[in-house]
Write a protein that holds these residues in place. Sequence first.
Motif, short mmCIF file in Angstrom:
data_model
loop_
_atom_site.label_atom_id
_atom_site.label_comp_id
_atom_site.label_asym_id
_atom_site.label_seq_id
_atom_site.Cartn_x
_atom_site.Cartn_y
_atom_site.Cartn_z
N THR A 21 -17.69 3.37 3.22
CA THR A 21 -16.85 2.49 2.40
C THR A 21 -17.62 1.45 1.59
O THR A 21 -17.44 1.36 0.37
N PRO A 22 -18.52 0.66 2.23
CA PRO A 22 -19.22 -0.34 1.42
C PRO A 22 -20.08 0.29 0.33
O PRO A 22 -20.17 -0.26 -0.78
N ALA A 25 -17.86 1.22 -2.41
CA ALA A 25 -17.41 0.00 -3.09
C ALA A 25 -18.48 -0.45 -4.09
O ALA A 25 -18.16 -0.84 -5.21
N CYS A 338 -14.04 -5.09 -4.49
CA CYS A 338 -14.13 -3.66 -4.17
C CYS A 338 -14.32 -3.45 -2.68
O CYS A 338 -13.72 -2.55 -2.08
N VAL A 339 -15.16 -4.30 -2.06
CA VAL A 339 -15.38 -4.15 -0.62
C VAL A 339 -14.10 -4.43 0.15
O VAL A 339 -13.70 -3.69 1.06
N GLY A 342 -11.73 -1.57 -0.30
CA GLY A 342 -12.14 -0.43 0.53
C GLY A 342 -11.77 -0.65 1.98
O GLY A 342 -11.24 0.24 2.65
#
Lengths: 357, 506
Positions: A21-22, A25, A338-339, A342
Motif C-alpha cells: 500500500t505505501p 501510494a 495518498c497514504v 490507501g
Amino acid sequence: MSFNLALVPRREVSLIRQVLTPVLALVVALLIGGLIVWLMGRSPAKAFDVFLREPLTDPWALQEVLLKSTPLMLISIGLIFCFRANRWNIGAEGQFLLGGIFGGGVAIATHGLAGPWILPLMMLAGVAGGMLYAAIPAVLRNRFGISEILTSLMLVYVAELLLDYLVRGPWRDPKGFNFPQSVPFTDAAQLQPLFEGGRLHAGFALALLVVLVAILVFRRSLFGFAVKASGEAPRAANFAGFNEMRITLVVFLISGGLAGLAGMIEVSGQVGQLRPGFGQGLGFTAIIVAFLGRLSPVGAMLSSLVIAVLLIGAESAQVSLKLPFDLTRFFMGMLLLCVLAGESLNRYRLEFRKETA
Amino acid sequence: MGPERIRLSGITKAFGALKANDHVDLTLHAGEIHALLGENGAGKSTLMKILYGLLRPDSGEIRINGQRVSLPSPQAARAQGIGMVFQHFSLFEDFTALENIAIPLDGRIADAALRAEVEAKARHFGLAIALDRPVHTLSAGERQRIEILRALMQEPQVLILDEPTSVLTPDEAEALFATLDTLAGEGAGILFISHKLEEVRRLCSRATILRGGKVVAETDPRIVSAAELAALMVGEGVLDLRPAADHALGEPMLRLDGLSVAPEGVHGVALRDINLTVQAGEVVAIAGVAGNGQSELYAVISGEGGRVTSGQVRIAGQDVTRRDINARRALGAAFVPEARLGQATLPQGPLSENVILSWHATESLGRWLLDTVRTGAVARRVIERFDVRTPSADPQAAQLSGGNLQKYVVGREIERKPRLMIVDQPSWGVDARAATHIRQTLLDLAAEGAAVLVISQDLDEAMAMADRIAVMHGGHLSAARPVSALSRAEIGLLMTQGESPVRGAA
Ligand SMILES: Nc1ncnc2c1ncn2[C@@H]1O[C@H](COP(=O)(O)OP(=O)(O)OP(=O)(O)O)[C@@H](O)[C@H]1O
Ligand SMILES: [Mg+2]
C-alpha cells in the motif's frame, strides 16, 4: 435512480497488501505530481530526474539527504510516542528551536574554549531545552485541562520570537556587520564530518540508534504498552493503573527531548551558528513524516528518508527548473493523502450501490 | 403457524480456520417467537449478523418470504423488513432517546411528527420511555427499550434480539415479554437469543440449538425441560453448584468504613455511609437494581475512580483509600470490572498481551523487556483452565465471543491467586455451563481462604453463591445478612425501597 458510495469494513487484510500500500501510494502521488509539473509547462521527466534520481545517485546529494533526514527522524520518533498515546504535540518546531537555542547557548558561552566535553554538554542542554519547553503544554493539560494542541502550537511562535530576540540582542555577533546572527561556533562546538571531505556527521548514527531503541520500547517494554493502552483504551489503561497524567508528561518529555536534540544537532552540525529560521519548519514536516510512517518507528525512519529526498530535490529544482518550493509542500501533502487513502482502502472496501428511490 | 418469513439453508461462515457457522438451516414463521440457543461461541451472534447483513456468509442461501435475497448491508436487511437489537448497545450517548430513534430512519429528524408516532408506538407496546433525556443518563433497561422501540419504528416483519434480557431486571424482562407477545400476535416473526433457559421456555414456541456452529436440534422448548435444553447445548448435563465444604473464616480482607463518595457528573450516584466487611473464606454478594451505585462502589473499591469525601477503604487491614489500583493488587486484591471489552481488556490486543494489564505491577513479567514467553504461557493456561473457546491460538480480545471473553478475564485474575477477589457481574452473557464454572471457581477460591465480593444484578446468582447478601439502593448499602436469614421477598423490598421503609407512609 441514484448511486451511492459506501465504505464497507474488511475483515482481514493480507500482509502483502499492507506492505504494498505505501509503495503504491508513493507511485500514485508521483503520477499526480508529474501531472502538475506538466500542467505548469515543465518536463515531468526532468523534474523526476532532479527530485528523485539526483539526490539518490549523486554522492554529495546523498549525504545531504542523510543530513536532512536526521532531524526528521529524531523528531518524528518522539512524536510517535505522543500520537500513539493520543496526545497531540503539534509544537515540535518550538521544541526543536529551543533545543538549538540551549545547545547554541552553551557553544556561545564556551566560545574560545576547547575540550571534548563541550559537545556532550551542548547535547544535554539541547535535550533539556526541548524537554522544558514540551513540559509546558503537558503541565497545562494535567493541571488545568487546557488542550495541548493549542498550547503546543502557540508556543512555536513564542520560540521563534525568542530566537529572534536573542540573535538581534544579547547574542548578536559583535563582528557580524549587524546581521541577526550569533558568533560562528568554534570547531569544538561543531559536530565533525565522519570522513575527510564529507559532510555527514555522527548525528545520523545517533538518529538510527534512537530508532532502534524506539522499536524495542514499543515491541517489548511495559512503558510502550502503557502508551499504546492509554491511547487505544483509556479505561483499560486506568484499570491497569497506568497514571494518565504521568503518561502525558513523559511522552511530552520524550518528544520534546528528541526534538531538542535534533535542534542542537542542526545548529552544531549544519548551521554552525544561531540565526533566525534555522528551524525551516522541520518540526511541522516531522508530523507528516510520523503519519506517513503510520506511527511506527521503522515507518518513520523510512519516511524520513523519502521526505528528505524530496526536500533536497526541491532545493535543486528551485535552481535548475525554477519550480517553486511550495510545489514540494504540495507534493508532501499529496503523498500523505495518498497514504491515508490507501490505508482506508485497506480497512474498507468501496462499494457502489444502486438505489431505486 | 403463519406463512414462512425466513428460510436459511446451508449457511456457512468461517473466521480463518474456525467455522463459526457450519451448514446452518433455520426457518422462521410469522407469529412465531423462535429461540436460538447455544453455549458461548456456538455461533449465534454470527448467524444473526449474517441475517442482518453485517456479515456475508461464505456459502448458503437466505430466503425472505420465499424470495431468494442477498443482504450486502444492514440497510438492505432493513429494506427487507428485518430489525435487530444487538448484544452490545449501539446508541449515541450524548443524543436524546428521540434523536437516537430518528438516526436510522432515513430522511427523518427528531421533530414533533416523529415524536407523535414514537409515542403512539410506545403506548401500543407498553414501553415507557423518557424521549428527551440524553442516553447517558438512562439505565440499562431504559436503553434496551430505546433499542427495541427503534427497531419497532421500522415496522419489522422479523425482529432479532441478541441477549436482550442479560441486562434487564426481572420486572423489565416481564415488560419486554409482553411487548414481544403483542408483536408476534400481529404477525411478526421474532428470533430470540438468551442464556436464560427458563425465560426461553415461557416465551418461545420453537428453539434451534447450535453447538460448535452446527444445528444439533430443533425442538419445542415448552415441552422439554431446561436441563434437557442445556444438555443439548453442551452435549452433556450442566453440573450443579457444589457448595464449599465447611471452613473457618479468617481475618477481614475488605473493610468499608463509613464510606461516602461524591457523585460523578450530574447523573452519577452519590454513595452514602457505606459499611461492609468481607472476611477471608466467605462470599458476599451485593444485589440491587442496576444504576443504584454499584458501578461507583466497584470503582471506589478497585481504586479506578470515585472521589471519597469521608470514610475508608481497607484491604488486608491497610488503609488504601488514597492508593491506586496496583497498591491494592499488591495487597492481594484482584478485580473483574463490568465492561470486559475496553476496560478489562484492550480490544485490539492479543490475549497474551492483555495479561500485562492486571499482572504487570505484582507479578514479575521481566525487568527491562517484557517476558512475552511468560505472558503467552499465562494466557494459554487461562484458556485451558477456563475452557475459553478461541478462534486461534492467541486472538485479539475483540475476536472472542462475549461469554468467552468473560471467562478469560475471570480466569486471568484467578490465576494470580488473589486473597481478595472483587467481581462486578460475574456471568453477564455467559452460558449456563460456563456460568456454573465461574461461580464454582469463585466458591472454591473462597474455600481456599480468599475473600470474595460479587456484585450482581442476577438475584438467583447472588443467592446461589453468597454466604451473606447486602442490597444497594439509591447509593446506600443495607447491612449484609446471611442468605439463610433472608427471603426473596425481603430482598425484593430492599431492592425497591431501601433499608428504612418510607416514613410517614403509615
Ligand atoms: N471477527 C471475528 N474474527 C474471528 N473470530 C470471530 C469473530 N467474530 C466471532 N468469532 C468467533 O466465532 C465464534 C462464534 O462467535 P459468536 O459471537 O457468533 O458466538 P455466540 O454464540 O454469539 O456466543 P456468546 O453467547 O458468547 O455471545 C467464536 O468462536 C468467536 O471467537
Ligand atoms: Mg453472542
